[in-house]
Write an enzyme that holds these catalytic residues in place. Structure first.
Site, PDB file in Angstrom:
ATOM      1  N   CYS A 257      26.052  30.191  12.132  1.00  0.00           N
ATOM      2  CA  CYS A 257      25.486  30.986  12.997  1.00  0.00           C
ATOM      3  C   CYS A 257      23.953  30.387  12.785  1.00  0.00           C
ATOM      4  O   CYS A 257      23.255  30.911  11.069  1.00  0.00           O
ATOM      5  CB  CYS A 257      24.898  31.852  14.156  1.00  0.00           C
ATOM      6  SG  CYS A 257      23.690  32.843  14.833  1.00  0.00           S
TER       7      CYS A 257
ATOM      8  N   GLU B  11      26.137  18.365  16.725  1.00  0.00           N
ATOM      9  CA  GLU B  11      27.241  18.852  15.664  1.00  0.00           C
ATOM     10  C   GLU B  11      27.514  20.363  17.082  1.00  0.00           C
ATOM     11  O   GLU B  11      27.733  20.869  17.737  1.00  0.00           O
ATOM     12  CB  GLU B  11      26.748  20.082  14.478  1.00  0.00           C
ATOM     13  CG  GLU B  11      26.275  19.243  13.905  1.00  0.00           C
ATOM     14  CD  GLU B  11      25.786  19.909  12.235  1.00  0.00           C
ATOM     15  OE1 GLU B  11      25.503  19.087  10.992  1.00  0.00           O
ATOM     16  OE2 GLU B  11      25.323  20.923  12.578  1.00  0.00           O
TER      17      GLU B  11
END
Length: 408
Positions: free
Chosen positions: A384, A93
């Site tokens: 994150c 990703e």
């Protein structure tokens, strides 16, 4: 028939060597590099300032191939995440984070990660392989094309002819995020007055899937392309490598390609960090702090950024904050506090907002620049610690942690 060589695998020195082996002069390699990276061109036939005979030879022997986007998700805050096919049932990703004065691309360096940090979704999938240089730089190459960030050959200073691949109609509207008052301080350059010269992608952070310094050679090749004026021409201050603390590789990076450095710290003492970041058992905090000091001898910035995920009742007490102040006393640094972003079966919770504020205040009172990251893209699992992709684990198991995403 020979498999075509992917030219995205080469930095400028590697491409010059490859061309020389075929009897071509260095300037030809630089011409092709500009077409590939500045203009996003994949068809050698369109490289109009390259000799026709060379174009024909390249069409036979080479290709320009980046990872293919198989999913594309856009968050309500403007964050955009791509799932990229890197073959053999693996996908990684990349995330684009738009802001008022900059656009930051977060890219991956490995399919999975072998470090198995306790709070990270990527590590729970295990590890398959390192990404090639083409698969790493290809994330920036592809994002530039999808966001309309490739330059126009017709408008280049070199006078190269050819079609305009920089479709400005596809440029992501940064104002969508601004209208919501969204901020993301820890992704920002520490020089807010700097202009990004109209680039869609002005900053790159190696904070995606994988440990960049465990894939050193391919990551450095990609970094050199990011910095090269024939490719992306980014400042060393605008390219950041994040590491969990592989000390020998930190020293190599300082010597070979010093860019901005971020260290995933997450604990103030070895006992806790051994649990949260297992690589600490090999390179404990004393060695890590010394490596940070050495890195600053050649770093483009005069500080190291320490990343610290805030885990409820794990590493977020006042005592932990005071211990951090002592730990980093001799290391010029700033802190990014990262509220934990949940993923299935993590076993952790996010620290309450008030505790994060109190933790930050202790660091700030000690004179340490401290920001708290504004969570971006969590509605599409782009925040994150949430990057998961799809990994065929060679070390332990096969786990898929990708949730279905709406296609654009």
């Amino acid at each position: 028939m020979l498999t075509p060589v992917n030219l995205l695998d080469f930095d400028v020195d590697g491409l010059v060597t490859w061309f020389a082996e075929r009897g071509e002069k260095p300037f030809r390699a630089r011409q092709v590099m500009r077409w590939m990276h500045r203009f996003g061109e994949t068809d050698f036939g369109n490289m109009t300032d390259v000799a026709k005979s060379l174009r024909a030879k390249l069409a036979e022997e080479a290709c320009i191939r980046a990872p293919r986007a198989i999913r594309d998700a856009v968050s309500v805050d403007g964050t955009r995440k791509w799932l990229l096919d890197v073959g053999s049932a693996n996908a990684v990703e990349a995330v684009f984070i738009p802001e008022t004065n900059r656009g930051t691309l977060c890219i991956s360096s490995q399919a999975g990660c072998a470090l198995d940090c306790a709070f990270c979704s990527t590590g729970k999938q295990g590890f398959n392989r390192n990404l090639s240089a083409a698969e790493i730089i290809g994330q920036l190459w592809l994002a530039n094309r999808l966001l309309g960030g490739s330059a126009s050959p017709a408008g280049s200073k070199d006078g190269d002819g050819g079609p305009d691949h920089a479709s400005r109609a596809t440029k992501l509207d940064h104002r969508a995020a601004d209208a919501k008052g969204v901020q993301s301080d820890s992704w920002r350059s520490s020089d807010p007055e700097e202009d990004h010269n109209g680039r869609v992608i002005s900053n790159v952070v190696m904070m995606g899937m994988g440990e960049p310094l465990a894939n050193f050679d391919n990551v450095v090749t990609a970094l050199r392309l990011m910095l090269d004026d024939h490719a992306y021409g980014l400042s060393r201050r605008r390219v950041t490598v994040s590491t969990s603390g592989i000390v020998p590789a930190m020293d190599r990076l300082r010597d070979e390609c010093p860019v901005a450095l971020a260290v995933s710290l997450h604990a103030p003492d070895d006992a806790l960090r051994d649990r949260l970041v297992p690589i600490n058992r090999k390179y404990p905090l004393r060695e890590l702090m010394a490596a940070c000091q050495r890195y600053l001898e050649r770093a483009p910035r005069d500080f190291v950024t320490f990343e610290y995920v805030m885990l409820d009742d794990v590493n977020d007490s006042d005592a932990h904050a005071r211990a951090l102040v002592e730990l980093v006393r001799d290391v010029p640094c700033k802190f990014n506090l990262i509220p934990f972003n949940p993923f299935p079966n993590s076993g952790f919770d996010r620290s309450p907002a008030e505790r994060i504020r109190r933790f930050a205040a202790i660091l700030i009172d000690a004179g340490i620049v401290t920001t708290t990251r504004k969570t971006r893209g969590d509605d599409v699992n782009a925040a994150c610690g949430q990057l998961a992709g799809q990994v065929q684990d060679r070390s332990r198991r096969t786990v898929r942690l990708v949730k279905p995403m709406e296609g654009r």
